[in-house]
Motif scaffolding. Structure first.
Motif, short mmCIF file in Angstrom:
data_model
loop_
_atom_site.label_atom_id
_atom_site.label_comp_id
_atom_site.label_asym_id
_atom_site.label_seq_id
_atom_site.Cartn_x
_atom_site.Cartn_y
_atom_site.Cartn_z
N TYR A 19 8.62 8.45 -6.38
CA TYR A 19 8.22 8.35 -4.98
C TYR A 19 6.77 8.76 -4.71
N ILE A 20 6.22 9.67 -5.55
CA ILE A 20 4.91 10.24 -5.21
C ILE A 20 3.83 9.88 -6.23
N GLU A 38 0.82 -1.20 0.00
CA GLU A 38 0.00 0.00 0.00
C GLU A 38 0.87 1.26 0.00
N PHE A 39 0.33 2.31 -0.64
CA PHE A 39 1.01 3.60 -0.71
C PHE A 39 0.87 4.33 0.63
N ASP A 40 1.98 4.61 1.29
CA ASP A 40 1.97 5.34 2.56
C ASP A 40 2.51 6.74 2.30
N PRO A 41 1.63 7.76 2.23
CA PRO A 41 2.06 9.12 1.86
C PRO A 41 3.19 9.66 2.73
N ALA A 84 8.64 11.42 2.92
CA ALA A 84 9.90 11.48 3.67
C ALA A 84 11.06 11.00 2.81
N LYS A 85 10.84 9.88 2.08
CA LYS A 85 11.87 9.37 1.18
C LYS A 85 12.20 10.39 0.09
N PHE A 86 11.15 10.95 -0.51
CA PHE A 86 11.34 11.92 -1.59
C PHE A 86 12.12 13.14 -1.11
N ILE A 87 11.76 13.68 0.04
CA ILE A 87 12.45 14.87 0.55
C ILE A 87 13.91 14.55 0.87
N GLY A 88 14.16 13.38 1.46
CA GLY A 88 15.54 12.99 1.76
C GLY A 88 16.39 12.88 0.52
#
Length: 475
Positions: free
Chosen positions: A46-47, A6-9, A14-18
């Protein structure tokens, strides 16, 4: 059936920003904002997930199996390319030019960050290759696009007596036959002199006449090589970052005047510290053969034994010379071997009568510094002006022309370095091919991660004591 994740926003953001922060820091470091074009794709990974990057995971078994391996291979190659280009790479010592400081068979961890990595000049290249693909023996890079030299800020600059990895400066033009790939210019002058009719004594000529003579000699040798492709291969060129990697010790910095007097290097009139394990060649007469214990104790290689047997001399450190003299039953005589060869030394069209042990003085060019040019000193600097800094240089009617204009001075655009091996009488170094421009500097060896003796097989050839050694401690 495997349940779809499942997609956990929160996790994905958090991954994308890192990843985004790290990526932006990298772009800032290398000073190239073209990489911003990639951010929408990172955002999608990521999004938004509009593009099916791993479509093959939903394919049938054969396709899924093959694509999983391709995906892993591509990822590995991209990662290796990125790491080798900007952070570090492996380098193995191929020859004895730094014996007994670095040994043939030492594997080095070379830091690109120490002096700052270069932005790749030929970016389209196969990872883990320098210039040639194994087996198929073709170029491992594509020459277009070719970017101008630019170096990212590193932790420092090349310091005096640093051991440095760099691209071979005289490797811009090569013979494609493997055994001659680093010998093009030496071959041109060698064959030229050997086949020049009625060779005059250069000492009896003016500086202008000498330059003309050596140019004719060079062109004669060049034609001989071009006319014999079956032996030498084709004549080809290599961009700066695709030339052979060499490793030597920096014994001269930009702006210094270097001179070698009685084999000792002087900088601005002061003797430079010699490496602890510096080697010079000695003529040696033995009463008996070396024992296995002596061979191991003194680090005598098969290459050195061949030199002794064929030529009567071999390279030795000061310590080994003293210990050999102390062995009363070993040597019948030992003396320093002076090599008086002059013609093969840089610059080969200079006629300066320099030798390996008595060389110079020669001023090392510095970025922004100017020098008065004359026909007498032009041979020292014409390669810097023409080959490394891209100017058209000609001599007409006793005058020097740079880019079509008369020139009595020249201001250098790059810093240059003087590199030499610690095995001083068995090292093809700056005494043979001159200055190393800053755009040829690759990196700094940090430590030896593996070492194996090519003269010994199996576990007996592993030099356990050298593994993990810090190169900066090798003074």
């Amino acid at each position: 059936m495997v349940k779809k994740k499942e997609f956990d926003p929160k996790v994905q953001w958090a991954k994308f920003i890192g990843v985004l922060v790290l990526y932006l820091l990298f772009l800032y470091w290398v000073g190239s904002w073209w990489g911003l074009l990639v951010i929408p794709f990172i955002f999608d990974v990521y999004i938004t997930k509009k593009i099916k990057w791993q479509w093959w995971k939903e394919a049938e078994k054969p396709v899924k199996f093959v694509m999983s391996w391709i995906d892993a291979l591509v990822f590995a190659l991209v990662a290796v390319y990125f790491i080798n280009q900007f952070f570090f790479q492996n380098y193995v010592i191929p020859s004895s030019s730094l014996e007994k400081s670095l040994l043939t068979g030492d594997y080095l961890f070379v830091s690109k960050v120490s002096y700052g990595p270069r932005i790749p000049q030929t970016p389209l290249t196969m990872p883990l290759t320098q210039h040639t693909l194994p087996v198929v023996e073709c170029k491992s890079y594509i020459e277009w696009p070719h970017w101008d030299y630019r170096r990212v800020k590193g932790l420092g600059n090349v310091q005096l007596n640093d051991i440095v990895v760099f691209n071979y400066p005289a490797g811009d033009t090569i013979c494609t036959a493997l055994q001659y790939q680093t010998e093009y210019y030496n071959l041109c002058y060698g064959y030229g002199i050997g086949n020049y009719p009625n060779m005059p004594n250069p000492d009896n000529l003016t500086a202008e006449q000498r330059l003309k003579l050596y140019n004719e000699i060079y062109e004669t040798g060049k034609k001989i090589i071009a006319d014999h492709p079956q032996e030498f291969g084709e004549i080809d060129t290599r961009p700066t970052d695709r030339r052979e990697n060499y490793v030597k010790r920096c014994v001269g910095l930009p702006g210094q005047t270097l001179q070698i007097k009685d084999h000792v290097v002087y900088l601005d009139g002061k003797a430079n510290k010699e490496p602890d394990n510096v080697q010079y060649t000695y003529e040696l007469r033995l009463k008996r053969h070396f024992t296995d214990e002596e061979m191991e104790k003194w680090g005598i290689t098969q290459e050195e034994l061949v030199s002794l047997n064929n030529n009567g001399y071999m390279p030795l450190t000061n310590r080994v010379v003293s210990e050999m003299k102390a062995c009363g039953d070993l040597i019948d005589g030992i003396s320093f071997h002076y090599d008086r060869e002059t013609w093969s030394l840089y610059p080969q069209n200079g006629n300066y009568h320099w030798t390996r042990d008595n060389y110079g003085p020669i001023w090392i060019p510095k970025k922004g510094a100017s020098i008065n040019l004359s026909l007498e000193n032009l041979p020292m600097y014409e390669r810097c002006i023409r080959a490394y800094e891209g100017n058209d240089l000609q001599v007409r009617d006793g005058k020097i022309f740079i880019n079509g204009k008369p020139a009595s001075q020249y201001t250098f655009k790059l810093d240059y370095y003087w590199m030499m091996g610690d095995n001083r009488h068995n090292s093809a170094d700056s005494r043979y091919w001159g200055f190393v421009p800053e755009d040829h500097i690759v990196g700094k060896p940090i430590f030896i991660w593996w070492s194996s003796d090519p003269d010994r097989n199996g576990f007996g050839g592993i030099r356990w004591s050298r593994i993990g050694s810090i190169v900066d401690n090798i003074k």
